[in-house]
Design a protein around this motif. Structure first.
Motif, PDB file in Angstrom:
ATOM      1  N   ALA A 126       8.483   3.636 -13.233  1.00  0.00           N
ATOM      2  CA  ALA A 126       7.907   4.219 -12.014  1.00  0.00           C
ATOM      3  C   ALA A 126       6.518   3.637 -11.766  1.00  0.00           C
ATOM      4  N   ALA A 127       5.727   3.530 -12.823  1.00  0.00           N
ATOM      5  CA  ALA A 127       4.380   2.964 -12.677  1.00  0.00           C
ATOM      6  C   ALA A 127       4.465   1.541 -12.128  1.00  0.00           C
ATOM      7  N   LYS A 128       5.427   0.758 -12.597  1.00  0.00           N
ATOM      8  CA  LYS A 128       5.598  -0.607 -12.083  1.00  0.00           C
ATOM      9  C   LYS A 128       5.930  -0.599 -10.597  1.00  0.00           C
ATOM     10  N   ALA A 129       6.790   0.328 -10.186  1.00  0.00           N
ATOM     11  CA  ALA A 129       7.168   0.408  -8.764  1.00  0.00           C
ATOM     12  C   ALA A 129       5.949   0.763  -7.907  1.00  0.00           C
ATOM     13  N   PHE A 130       5.144   1.711  -8.368  1.00  0.00           N
ATOM     14  CA  PHE A 130       3.956   2.084  -7.589  1.00  0.00           C
ATOM     15  C   PHE A 130       2.932   0.959  -7.577  1.00  0.00           C
ATOM     16  N   ARG A 131       2.823   0.220  -8.672  1.00  0.00           N
ATOM     17  CA  ARG A 131       1.915  -0.938  -8.681  1.00  0.00           C
ATOM     18  C   ARG A 131       2.367  -1.989  -7.667  1.00  0.00           C
ATOM     19  N   ARG A 132       3.673  -2.233  -7.605  1.00  0.00           N
ATOM     20  CA  ARG A 132       4.202  -3.203  -6.638  1.00  0.00           C
ATOM     21  C   ARG A 132       3.917  -2.746  -5.215  1.00  0.00           C
ATOM     22  N   ALA A 133       4.104  -1.458  -4.961  1.00  0.00           N
ATOM     23  CA  ALA A 133       3.814  -0.923  -3.628  1.00  0.00           C
ATOM     24  C   ALA A 133       2.335  -1.083  -3.297  1.00  0.00           C
ATOM     25  N   LEU A 134       1.483  -0.867  -4.289  1.00  0.00           N
ATOM     26  CA  LEU A 134       0.038  -0.973  -4.062  1.00  0.00           C
ATOM     27  C   LEU A 134      -0.415  -2.423  -3.884  1.00  0.00           C
ATOM     28  N   GLU A 135       0.324  -3.373  -4.411  1.00  0.00           N
ATOM     29  CA  GLU A 135       0.007  -4.776  -4.151  1.00  0.00           C
ATOM     30  C   GLU A 135       0.146  -5.085  -2.657  1.00  0.00           C
ATOM     31  N   ILE A 136       1.067  -4.415  -2.008  1.00  0.00           N
ATOM     32  CA  ILE A 136       1.327  -4.639  -0.586  1.00  0.00           C
ATOM     33  C   ILE A 136       0.457  -3.734   0.278  1.00  0.00           C
ATOM     34  N   GLN A 137       0.305  -2.505  -0.145  1.00  0.00           N
ATOM     35  CA  GLN A 137      -0.407  -1.485   0.626  1.00  0.00           C
ATOM     36  C   GLN A 137      -1.457  -0.839  -0.291  1.00  0.00           C
ATOM     37  N   PRO A 138      -2.533  -1.560  -0.591  1.00  0.00           N
ATOM     38  CA  PRO A 138      -3.467  -1.135  -1.648  1.00  0.00           C
ATOM     39  C   PRO A 138      -4.222   0.162  -1.384  1.00  0.00           C
ATOM     40  N   PHE A 139      -4.305   0.598  -0.152  1.00  0.00           N
ATOM     41  CA  PHE A 139      -5.068   1.809   0.150  1.00  0.00           C
ATOM     42  C   PHE A 139      -4.190   3.058   0.220  1.00  0.00           C
ATOM     43  N   ALA A 140      -2.914   2.952  -0.134  1.00  0.00           N
ATOM     44  CA  ALA A 140      -1.987   4.086  -0.046  1.00  0.00           C
ATOM     45  C   ALA A 140      -2.325   5.114  -1.120  1.00  0.00           C
ATOM     46  N   GLN A 141      -2.979   6.177  -0.698  1.00  0.00           N
ATOM     47  CA  GLN A 141      -3.452   7.194  -1.640  1.00  0.00           C
ATOM     48  C   GLN A 141      -2.311   7.843  -2.414  1.00  0.00           C
ATOM     49  N   ALA A 142      -1.191   8.107  -1.745  1.00  0.00           N
ATOM     50  CA  ALA A 142      -0.058   8.740  -2.429  1.00  0.00           C
ATOM     51  C   ALA A 142       0.405   7.891  -3.610  1.00  0.00           C
ATOM     52  N   ASN A 143       0.498   6.581  -3.408  1.00  0.00           N
ATOM     53  CA  ASN A 143       0.928   5.704  -4.502  1.00  0.00           C
ATOM     54  C   ASN A 143      -0.122   5.621  -5.596  1.00  0.00           C
ATOM     55  N   GLN A 144      -1.384   5.647  -5.234  1.00  0.00           N
ATOM     56  CA  GLN A 144      -2.450   5.675  -6.246  1.00  0.00           C
ATOM     57  C   GLN A 144      -2.325   6.935  -7.104  1.00  0.00           C
ATOM     58  N   ASP A 145      -2.116   8.070  -6.440  1.00  0.00           N
ATOM     59  CA  ASP A 145      -1.996   9.344  -7.168  1.00  0.00           C
ATOM     60  C   ASP A 145      -0.761   9.371  -8.053  1.00  0.00           C
ATOM     61  N   LEU A 146       0.355   8.871  -7.529  1.00  0.00           N
ATOM     62  CA  LEU A 146       1.593   8.869  -8.312  1.00  0.00           C
ATOM     63  C   LEU A 146       1.509   7.898  -9.482  1.00  0.00           C
ATOM     64  N   LEU A 147       0.837   6.773  -9.299  1.00  0.00           N
ATOM     65  CA  LEU A 147       0.626   5.847 -10.408  1.00  0.00           C
ATOM     66  C   LEU A 147      -0.191   6.539 -11.499  1.00  0.00           C
ATOM     67  N   ALA A 148      -1.248   7.220 -11.112  1.00  0.00           N
ATOM     68  CA  ALA A 148      -2.077   7.935 -12.089  1.00  0.00           C
ATOM     69  C   ALA A 148      -1.251   8.989 -12.832  1.00  0.00           C
ATOM     70  N   ARG A 149      -0.385   9.689 -12.109  1.00  0.00           N
ATOM     71  CA  ARG A 149       0.479  10.698 -12.735  1.00  0.00           C
ATOM     72  C   ARG A 149       1.396  10.055 -13.781  1.00  0.00           C
ATOM     73  N   CYS A 150       1.960   8.896 -13.437  1.00  0.00           N
ATOM     74  CA  CYS A 150       2.836   8.186 -14.384  1.00  0.00           C
ATOM     75  C   CYS A 150       2.062   7.763 -15.619  1.00  0.00           C
ATOM     76  N   LEU A 151       0.883   7.228 -15.408  1.00  0.00           N
ATOM     77  CA  LEU A 151       0.069   6.759 -16.535  1.00  0.00           C
ATOM     78  C   LEU A 151      -0.323   7.923 -17.443  1.00  0.00           C
ATOM     79  N   GLU A 152      -0.586   9.092 -16.867  1.00  0.00           N
ATOM     80  CA  GLU A 152      -0.882  10.286 -17.674  1.00  0.00           C
ATOM     81  C   GLU A 152       0.302  10.637 -18.549  1.00  0.00           C
TER      82      GLU A 152
END
Length: 155
Positions: A126-152
């Motif tokens: 999941a973290a990889k998927a959110f990182r890929r999404a953020l490479e395209i849309q780096p300011f997407a707060q939802a993906n930033q938050d979900l990435l942080a949740r995965c890393l936790e």
């Protein structure tokens, strides 16, 4: 990739929020209309069925649409979303993978992949998927938050 799409993807990296929002909206319009007006009307009809929680009818309509327009990434994406809503995370994930094969910059499908993988407790993927999404849309707060949740979850 068309010049228009490339420019819209570039604008997703703009420091200006209005520029990013406009580019996001334009990309969704491109994706929805990619297979032509008839396919777009069927897609919109399926969306109304999903909103009405008529999931069996929506899935049937989207599956027929995919059969007629197999390269229509947004039809796959909408079926992925519908399958996610009914808790069929494996099928939704499979549809998301079909989307990114057809439209590699589809940040919505990458977001959807991440959500499915979280639901399946596959946090590293999941973290990889959110990182890929953020490479395209780096300011997407939802993906930033979900990435942080995965890393936790991984710590």
């Amino acid at each position: 990739m068309s010049d228009e799409k490339a420019e819209l993807l570039r604008r997703l990296h703009s420091p200006n929020a209005e520029t990013r929002e406009h580019a996001t909206s334009q990309l969704w319009q491109l994706w929805f209309g990619a297979a032509g007006p008839e396919a777009e009307q069927i897609l919109l009809h399926a969306e109304r069925l999903v909103e009405a929680k008529e999931y069996n009818q929506a899935e049937a309509a989207l599956t027929r649409l995919i059969e007629h327009y197999p390269d229509f990434a947004e039809a796959w994406n909408r079926r992925a979303t519908m399958r996610y809503l009914i808790g069929d995370y494996e099928a939704s994930l499979g549809d998301c993978l079909e989307v990114v094969q057809r439209e590699p910059a589809h940040f919505g499908a990458m977001h959807g992949m991440g959500l499915c993988l979280i639901a399946l407790h596959r946090y590293s993927e999941a973290a990889k998927a959110f990182r890929r999404a953020l490479e395209i849309q780096p300011f997407a707060q939802a993906n930033q938050d979900l990435l942080a949740r995965c890393l936790e979850k991984l710590n």
